[in-house]
Design an enzyme around this catalytic site. Structure first.
Site, short mmCIF file in Angstrom:
data_model
loop_
_atom_site.label_atom_id
_atom_site.label_comp_id
_atom_site.label_asym_id
_atom_site.label_seq_id
_atom_site.Cartn_x
_atom_site.Cartn_y
_atom_site.Cartn_z
N THR A 155 -71.92 6.35 64.47
CA THR A 155 -70.65 6.74 65.08
C THR A 155 -70.70 6.49 66.58
OG1 THR A 155 -71.34 9.02 65.60
CG2 THR A 155 -70.36 8.63 63.43
N ASP A 156 -69.54 6.20 67.15
CA ASP A 156 -69.45 6.33 68.59
C ASP A 156 -69.69 7.80 68.90
OD1 ASP A 156 -69.02 5.91 71.28
OD2 ASP A 156 -67.10 4.91 71.02
N TRP A 157 -70.09 8.07 70.12
CA TRP A 157 -70.53 9.42 70.47
C TRP A 157 -69.37 10.42 70.34
CZ3 TRP A 157 -74.07 6.30 69.91
CH2 TRP A 157 -75.40 6.52 70.24
N ALA B 280 -67.50 10.58 67.45
CA ALA B 280 -66.45 10.02 66.58
C ALA B 280 -66.46 10.60 65.18
CB ALA B 280 -66.59 8.50 66.51
#
Length: 813
Positions: free
Chosen positions: A228-230, A232
């Protein structure tokens, strides 16, 4: 599975924990099983490894590293070999810092010039972006360091990026917004792919099975893990089922607990968990294999940064060949950016550079006779009459005035989008006034996105330095003095005005959705099809020499869509200086049932030639070069007929043309001439609902929040602004950010947007234990009007634990 021997020894809790980060930047370890943690860290144009020891005021501080030019700059080099070399250098710096995965590159499309993070992305064209991303990845990974291709997918804005639903028709998604990722995955196999924050056609990218499993893994053959993006993550279990293996940063055990509960109650098949853990273990083991003592050459990397910048900057205008400058003349060097350059963007990619070159010092070192004036205050947009007056006086007494101007740090950054495409008025006014008294005015621009140039006809030359990295200042002077012949070309179109942008009426959308009504008409695909005037076209850039194109040859006049077509032509340096030319090959469908752009880039080659030297360029075109994505059969198809092969120096400067007939198997082709006629003339800035629905293939989703429904963990504080309590909280945050961060702080806009547009769930997941579920429920009680006292009590009940974890949060960022 590769590591079933290890997984068989793990408890359910251990397995679940490996799908969660250990902290902000490290993955899990297990001493009992001999598994050591690995570190990942931000990129993509440098290493942003957090400092181990920070002073109280050092938020987001990092160790010194080479700040290479940003992606907007390197894309303008059109040189995959050069980007590969940059990737290798970044890999070496990761080796020294014991970092196993560099979080980059970014391959999102530049849908609008307003996107605040455009400086971190390559292009408006998916083919060019994909090729550059693949070279970057291959370069980094050649050193045994992993990469993270991001942000997957349709993440084309910063405004409400964590919640907005990107409503995109399937064809546009395939042809424009997924293609760069597809090329990079197939040609480079990044160790990880980072899913985007946003929703895509109704489903969060973090839990979009179609996107992560069906397309990325099964169709494209991606072999790495999805991270995941941080922050997300939306639903940990649904994310795991969709094919997303790793949540970052750590959820402090919250996600692992949800996974364990889902396995125990039968909502999650443990085999899915085992497969995810296997993939994460493989990443950790690979990351540990290459750890060793290493020292990179700082001077060598700085020199490389200078070389890359010099080969990427774009000469936009050079009337009367005023450039390169002659040393025996008297110059007025104007603009604070000459001494204090803008060389990178802001946000998670902010690098602490090893050193910073500036143009003023470099000009001095080269013995240039000059007078310097600041011309403007970088901290203010308002023209300063005194500073402008000084600059005008200096310019009046000089042979040539060189102005350094551009977008300042507060104009573009991660977390928020621009509201216009103008330079600061203080810069525009300075250029106008100086040009009035000195007809030999040269402008050097800095910035990560297109800008308008109302003074363009009044100046002799414009050099677009973009964001040149730590050596950008010296690279600019190399070009100004003729030590380097400019060879960069625009990887994006510069529109005449914001109103000309195809998505201008749909960007950034509402608090709920952003509708991609323009479909495939992004960048030059729109401007060239709609015959719209532009300031500078895609692929444009000047040189200190001239080139001649000739002798176009196509290997066949007729082919099947399963064949390849060889395109060859000659380029000759007809000038007096050695230089490089970027030849571009476009393909046009002469007559098509479905609407198509007037031309599309399908190949390019950068060639370096000495004066009088000639070379033959060869480029192969395959089925995809002629195909469109057919939503009726969910596959790439070619419609039989004639195609024109166009060889040009830009999308608007076609030098050679040839025609080939392509035959293909007959399939049903979507025909929107009756249901969506505006798309056939690229009249897409005001598409009616009915026509967009015809192309979208379904009803347009609601674009407004139902305020009758309660706010929940997926809601933002911005969503709560319609309530009395929510409006109060919004005002408090706005005033607090304005109080504690100065107006010239590059992170001010990002922090304000993050505070108001981040989902409440992220207060929990990204706080390292500072904000608990109970505190979040208390906040929701207040915002939903369920009792302010009750809500405050719940928040206060967690303050003790919050204070204990505050240090963890500070040290992690």
């Amino acid at each position: 599975m590769k590591h079933s021997d290890i997984i068989s020894q793990m408890t359910l809790e251990e397995k679940a924990s490996f799908c969660d980060g250990a902290d902000f930047w490290n993955l899990q370890s297990c001493e009992r099983l001999g598994i050591k943690s690995i570190m990942v860290t931000d990129g993509p144009h440098g290493l942003r490894k957090k400092k181990e020891k920070k002073d109280p005021g050092e938020l987001m501080s990092s160790n010194p590293a080479t700040c290479f030019p940003t992606a907007v700059t390197t894309a303008a080099s059109w040189d995959p070999d050069l980007i590969y070399e940059m990737g290798q250098a970044l890999g070496e710096e990761c080796l020294e810092e014991k970092v196993s995965v560099l979080l980059g590159p970014g391959a999102n499309m530049k849908r609008s010039p307003l996107c605040g993070r455009n400086f971190e992305y390559f292009s408006e064209d998916p083919y060019l972006a994909g090729k550059m991303a693949a070279s970057f990845i291959n370069g980094v990974q050649s050193k045994g360091i992993g990469t993270s291709l991001k942000h997957f997918a349709a993440n084309s804005q910063e405004c409400r990026r964590m919640t907005v639903d990107s409503v995109v028709d399937e064809r546009a998604l395939r042809e424009i917004y997924l293609t760069a990722f597809e090329i990079a995955v197939k040609e480079a196999q990044p160790w990880t792919v980072m899913n985007a924050y946003n929703r895509l056609n109704g489903t969060y990218c973090a839990e979009n099975k179609w996107l992560l499993s069906d397309v990325l893994k099964k169709e494209w053959g991606f072999k790495g893990i999805v991270v995941t993006d941080w922050g997300a993550e939306n639903d940990r279990v649904e994310g795991l089922k969709a094919g997303q293996e790793l949540e970052m940063p750590t959820s402090s055990g919250r996600g692992a607990k949800q996974i364990c509960e889902a396995v125990r109650n039968g909502k999650l098949d443990e085999k899915i968990l085992d497969e995810a853990v296997d993939a994460v273990l493989d990443l950790i083991i690979r990351g540990n294999e290459n750890k060793r003592d290493y020292k990179f050459d700082k001077k060598e990397h700085h020199a490389l940064a200078r070389k890359i910048a010099g080969n990427s900057m774009v000469l936009l205008k050079n009337e009367d060949n005023i450039l390169p400058l002659k040393k025996n003349l008297k110059y007025a060097v104007i603009g604070e950016m000459a001494k204090s350059p803008r060389y990178q963007g802001a946000g998670s990619s902010l690098i602490n550079p090893l050193k910073i070159d500036n143009a003023f010092d470099e000009l001095m070192d080269n013995g240039v006779s000059m007078t310097y004036c600041a011309g403007y205050d970088k901290k203010s947009d308002r023209p300063d009459d005194v500073l402008i007056g000084e600059a005008v006086a200096a310019a009046r007494n000089a042979d040539i005035a060189v102005i350094f101007a551009g977008l300042t740090e507060t104009y573009e950054a991660e977390g928020f989008d621009r509201s216009h495409i103008s330079l600061p008025e203080s810069h525009d006014e300075l250029i106008r006034e100086v040009a009035k008294v000195n007809k030999n005015t040269v402008v050097v621009l800095s910035g990560g996105s297109p800008v308008t140039m109302p003074w363009l006809s009044d100046v002799k030359a414009v050099l677009n330095g973009y964001l040149g990295g730590e050596a950008g200042g010296s690279a600019v002077v190399d070009i100004l003095l003729g030590k380097v012949n400019p060879s960069g070309k625009l990887a994006e179109t510069y529109p005449c005005m914001l109103a000309d942008v195809p998505c201008v009426n749909y960007f950034p959308g509402t608090t709920v959705t952003t509708e991609y009504r323009e479909s495939v008409y992004i960048g030059y695909r729109y401007y060239d099809t709609a015959k719209k005037d532009v300031l500078f076209p895609f692929g444009y850039g000047l040189s200190y020499t001239t080139f001649e194109y000739s002798d176009l040859k196509l290997s066949k006049k007729k082919i099947k869509d399963t064949d390849t077509l060889k395109v060859s032509f000659k380029i000759k340096n007809t000038g007096s200086a050695a230089g490089a030319e970027i030849a571009q090959v476009y393909v046009s469908d002469v007559d098509s049932t479905i609407f198509r752009p007037e031309k599309e880039l399908k190949g390019f080659k950068k060639v370096f030639l000495n004066p009088g030297e000639e070379t033959t360029v060869e480029i192969e075109l395959d089925k995809r070069s002629f195909a469109f994505y057919n939503v009726l059969v969910h596959d790439w198809c070619v419609e039989s007929g004639d195609f024109v092969i166009k060889v040009g120096a830009s999308s608007r400067d076609i030098k050679l043309e040839g025609k080939v007939n392509v035959s293909a198997q007959e399939v049903e082709i979507p025909d929107y001439r009756q249901s969506a006629p505006q798309y056939y003339t690229a009249d897409v800035r005001n598409v009616p609902d009915s026509q967009f629905e015809a192309v979208l293939g379904r009803p347009i989703p609601a674009n407004k929040r139902d305020n009758a429904s309660e706010l929940d963990l997926t809601s933002t504080l911005e969503d709560a602004n319609f309530t009395k309590q929510g409006k109060f909280v919004n005002n408090v945050i706005d005033k607090a950010v304005n109080t504690f961060l100065s107006s010239d702080d590059a992170n001010r806009g990002m922090i304000k947007a993050m505070a108001l547009q981040i989902p409440i769930r992220n207060f929990i997941s990204m706080s390292m234990g500072v904000f608990s579920d109970t505190m979040a429920q208390g906040l929701l009680d207040i915002l939903n009007g369920k009792g302010t006292v009750k809500g405050i009590a719940r928040i206060c009940s967690g303050l003790g634990n919050a204070l204990k974890n505050m240090k963890n949060l500070f040290n992690s960022i």
